[in-house]
Design a protein around this motif. Structure first.
Motif, PDB file in Angstrom:
ATOM      1  N   ARG A  62     -10.907   9.961 -35.303  1.00 40.23           N
ATOM      2  CA  ARG A  62     -11.894  11.033 -35.525  1.00 40.23           C
ATOM      3  C   ARG A  62     -11.316  12.401 -35.174  1.00 40.23           C
ATOM      4  N   ALA A  63     -10.470  12.435 -34.152  1.00 40.45           N
ATOM      5  CA  ALA A  63      -9.904  13.700 -33.692  1.00 40.45           C
ATOM      6  C   ALA A  63      -9.064  14.388 -34.761  1.00 40.45           C
ATOM      7  N   GLU A  64      -8.564  13.633 -35.721  1.00 41.41           N
ATOM      8  CA  GLU A  64      -7.700  14.201 -36.755  1.00 41.41           C
ATOM      9  C   GLU A  64      -8.457  15.035 -37.778  1.00 41.41           C
ATOM     10  N   VAL A  65      -9.774  14.979 -37.751  1.00 41.79           N
ATOM     11  CA  VAL A  65     -10.583  15.798 -38.669  1.00 41.79           C
ATOM     12  C   VAL A  65     -11.621  16.605 -37.901  1.00 41.79           C
ATOM     13  N   GLU A  66     -11.303  16.914 -36.648  1.00 42.78           N
ATOM     14  CA  GLU A  66     -12.174  17.752 -35.835  1.00 42.78           C
ATOM     15  C   GLU A  66     -11.583  19.157 -35.713  1.00 42.78           C
ATOM     16  N   LEU A  67     -12.450  20.138 -35.630  1.00 46.52           N
ATOM     17  CA  LEU A  67     -12.022  21.514 -35.412  1.00 46.52           C
ATOM     18  C   LEU A  67     -12.081  21.788 -33.917  1.00 46.52           C
ATOM     19  N   ILE A  68     -10.907  22.053 -33.317  1.00 39.85           N
ATOM     20  CA  ILE A  68     -10.838  22.303 -31.876  1.00 39.85           C
ATOM     21  C   ILE A  68     -11.062  23.791 -31.613  1.00 39.85           C
ATOM     22  N   ILE A  69     -11.961  24.102 -30.704  1.00 41.14           N
ATOM     23  CA  ILE A  69     -12.278  25.489 -30.360  1.00 41.14           C
ATOM     24  C   ILE A  69     -11.469  25.897 -29.125  1.00 41.14           C
ATOM     25  N   PRO A  70     -10.576  26.866 -29.254  1.00 36.38           N
ATOM     26  CA  PRO A  70      -9.765  27.293 -28.107  1.00 36.38           C
ATOM     27  C   PRO A  70     -10.614  27.847 -26.966  1.00 36.38           C
ATOM     28  N   PHE A  71     -10.084  27.715 -25.751  1.00 39.98           N
ATOM     29  CA  PHE A  71     -10.669  28.246 -24.523  1.00 39.98           C
ATOM     30  C   PHE A  71     -11.918  27.492 -24.059  1.00 39.98           C
ATOM     31  N   PHE A  72     -12.386  26.502 -24.822  1.00 43.69           N
ATOM     32  CA  PHE A  72     -13.566  25.743 -24.412  1.00 43.69           C
ATOM     33  C   PHE A  72     -13.193  24.273 -24.241  1.00 43.69           C
ATOM     34  N   LYS A  73     -13.483  23.721 -23.083  1.00 40.84           N
ATOM     35  CA  LYS A  73     -13.143  22.341 -22.785  1.00 40.84           C
ATOM     36  C   LYS A  73     -14.004  21.378 -23.595  1.00 40.84           C
ATOM     37  N   GLU A  74     -13.357  20.464 -24.262  1.00 38.76           N
ATOM     38  CA  GLU A  74     -14.014  19.418 -25.059  1.00 38.76           C
ATOM     39  C   GLU A  74     -14.924  19.992 -26.140  1.00 38.76           C
ATOM     40  N   ALA A  75     -14.605  21.194 -26.625  1.00 37.87           N
ATOM     41  CA  ALA A  75     -15.385  21.793 -27.715  1.00 37.87           C
ATOM     42  C   ALA A  75     -14.722  21.452 -29.039  1.00 37.87           C
ATOM     43  N   ALA A  76     -15.313  20.537 -29.780  1.00 29.13           N
ATOM     44  CA  ALA A  76     -14.743  20.097 -31.049  1.00 29.13           C
ATOM     45  C   ALA A  76     -15.867  19.857 -32.045  1.00 29.13           C
ATOM     46  N   ILE A  77     -15.651  20.260 -33.272  1.00 27.38           N
ATOM     47  CA  ILE A  77     -16.643  20.096 -34.330  1.00 27.38           C
ATOM     48  C   ILE A  77     -16.108  19.101 -35.360  1.00 27.38           C
ATOM     49  N   TYR A  78     -16.829  18.020 -35.570  1.00 25.17           N
ATOM     50  CA  TYR A  78     -16.412  17.033 -36.559  1.00 25.17           C
ATOM     51  C   TYR A  78     -16.685  17.602 -37.953  1.00 25.17           C
ATOM     52  N   MET A  79     -15.638  17.697 -38.774  1.00 27.66           N
ATOM     53  CA  MET A  79     -15.775  18.327 -40.085  1.00 27.66           C
ATOM     54  C   MET A  79     -16.012  17.350 -41.216  1.00 27.66           C
ATOM     55  N   GLY A  80     -15.614  16.093 -41.046  1.00 23.25           N
ATOM     56  CA  GLY A  80     -15.768  15.145 -42.145  1.00 23.25           C
ATOM     57  C   GLY A  80     -14.994  15.604 -43.370  1.00 23.25           C
ATOM     58  N   ALA A  99       0.475  23.880 -42.208  1.00 21.45           N
ATOM     59  CA  ALA A  99       0.378  22.422 -42.256  1.00 21.45           C
ATOM     60  C   ALA A  99       0.594  21.803 -40.876  1.00 21.45           C
ATOM     61  N   VAL A 100       1.547  22.329 -40.118  1.00 23.49           N
ATOM     62  CA  VAL A 100       1.772  21.816 -38.764  1.00 23.49           C
ATOM     63  C   VAL A 100       0.537  22.051 -37.906  1.00 23.49           C
ATOM     64  N   ALA A 101      -0.038  23.250 -37.983  1.00 23.16           N
ATOM     65  CA  ALA A 101      -1.237  23.556 -37.202  1.00 23.16           C
ATOM     66  C   ALA A 101      -2.370  22.587 -37.526  1.00 23.16           C
ATOM     67  N   ILE A 102      -2.495  22.233 -38.792  1.00 29.37           N
ATOM     68  CA  ILE A 102      -3.533  21.287 -39.198  1.00 29.37           C
ATOM     69  C   ILE A 102      -3.289  19.916 -38.590  1.00 29.37           C
ATOM     70  N   MET A 103      -2.047  19.466 -38.629  1.00 28.96           N
ATOM     71  CA  MET A 103      -1.736  18.112 -38.169  1.00 28.96           C
ATOM     72  C   MET A 103      -1.805  17.970 -36.655  1.00 28.96           C
ATOM     73  N   VAL A 104      -1.695  19.082 -35.928  1.00 36.40           N
ATOM     74  CA  VAL A 104      -1.856  19.003 -34.472  1.00 36.40           C
ATOM     75  C   VAL A 104      -3.232  19.500 -34.043  1.00 36.40           C
ATOM     76  N   ARG A 105      -4.099  19.808 -35.024  1.00 32.72           N
ATOM     77  CA  ARG A 105      -5.476  20.233 -34.825  1.00 32.72           C
ATOM     78  C   ARG A 105      -5.581  21.525 -34.024  1.00 32.72           C
TER      79      ARG A 105
END
Length: 360
Positions: free
Chosen positions: A155-173, A279-285
């Motif tokens: 699931r983490a591979e398609v989540e948008l990670i929000i910088p500076f916020f702990k465990e802040a991730a948005i599932y994009m599907g 592309a690298v940024a995408i693959m490391v989220r």
């Protein structure tokens, strides 16, 4: 390739097992790409000069650029060759991310090559039309991001990670596909717009690649990723090899591209490098971290958008000329001053981007 060979040699001498470490292979990848560029560079410059594949200069641009007319261009091809060979030599070729990043790098490089070829060799000032370029970029980027979406195992591979916020991730599907597409294409064109002064685009690209390479290593390591609270992406560590190769190739190219440049990278290099960083940024989220670290690229792209939008809406220009580095030139800043100051800003932004890994 060397990983498989070293595993076989380790059966006879355990010392060869050191090659299995990503850090070791990353160092050798950077050195390999650097040496390839340093060896190929002089020969490529001589060939481009003999073939009269030289840069054309806009008559309405800064007058200081007139002396650059005829300088060999399309030198970015050496970066693509060096990065691709080094990645193939030192990466684990069983990891899907390696093939995706090579596909994006070579694919966007091919688009840039056709654009440069039409402009320089065929003397077609337009090159690829905006529509043609977008179509081909859509095909390459689309194929890459769809592949990543289909093959995502977590699931983490398609989540948008929000910088500076702990465990802040948005599932994009499925929204991951258009979002990732925009990141790749946007990054590609932003770097291309930045490539207007000697060394202005390549060293910031090297810095951002180094930052992303570190993030890729951490994301691929379960313990480090867990400690920092970033997604642990299976196979992401191998992207460190690619990023290291890009750092080495970029420094090798800068040897010839530093002011006053002996060769320009052209669209073949700029489009490819920009797309690969996206592309690298995408693959490391870490797409939003790329937005921070690549702030110079963002600034250049936004300046063009604002300039065009303002002129169409009001008939007035915000800047003396866009992209913004030309604005500073027309204000009287010497080219080396602009270049070095943009480099300094990039160092700061990369450090800020890396700080997001800990400041949450």
């Amino acid at each position: 390739m060397m990983l498989m060979i070293s595993e076989w040699l380790a059966l006879f001498d355990p010392g060869f097992g050191v090659v299995r470490y990503i850090t070791v292979r990353a160092i050798f990848a950077a050195l390999t790409a650097l040496v390839i560029c340093l060896l190929v560079g002089p020969r490529l410059i001589r060939w481009l000069t003999a073939a009269k594949i030289g840069q054309s200069v806009r008559s309405d641009g800064p007058q200081s650029h007139l002396v650059k007319a005829g300088t060999p261009t399309m030198g970015g091809a050496m970066i693509i060759v060096a990065v691709s060979l080094s990645t193939l030599i030192w990466s684990d070729l069983t990891v899907r991310q390696v093939w995706v990043i090579l596909f994006v790098t070579i694919g966007f490089g091919a688009i840039g090559w056709v654009d440069d070829y039409r402009k320089v060799v065929l003397a077609n000032s337009v090159g690829l039309t905006a529509r043609e370029k977008l179509v081909w970029q859509t095909l390459v980027a689309g194929a890459a991001v769809v592949t990543l979406y289909i093959t995502a195992s977590d699931r983490a591979e398609v989540e948008l990670i929000i910088p500076f916020f702990k465990e802040a991730a948005i599932y994009m599907g499925w929204l991951f596909i258009p979002f990732a597409f925009l990141v790749v294409v946007g990054s590609s064109n932003a770097v291309n717009l930045t490539d207007g002064l000697d060394g202005l685009a390549i060293l910031p690209s090297v810095m951002v690649a180094a930052g992303l390479g570190l993030i890729a290593y951490l994301a691929g390591h379960a313990i480090f990723a867990g400690y920092l609270g970033i997604p642990n992406i299976k196979g992401a560590g191998e992207l460190t090899i690619f990023c290291s190769a890009l750092v080495g190739a970029g420094l090798g190219f800068l040897w010839f591209n530093t002011y006053p440049a002996q060769v320009f990278m052209g669209d073949v290099g700029a489009l490819s490098i920009g797309a690969s960083l996206g592309a690298v940024a995408i693959m490391v989220r870490q797409e939003l971290v790329l937005f921070i670290m690549g702030g110079i690229f963002v600034l250049e792209a936004v300046s063009v958008i604002l300039q065009v939008g303002s002129f169409k809406l009001t008939g007035k220009r915000i800047f003396r000329m866009a992209p913004i580095h030309h604005h500073f030139e027309l204000k009287g800043w010497p080219e080396p001053r602009i270049i070095v100051r943009f480099w300094i800003i990039t160092v700061i932004l990369v450090l800020v981007g890396l700080s997001t890994l800990k400041i949450r």
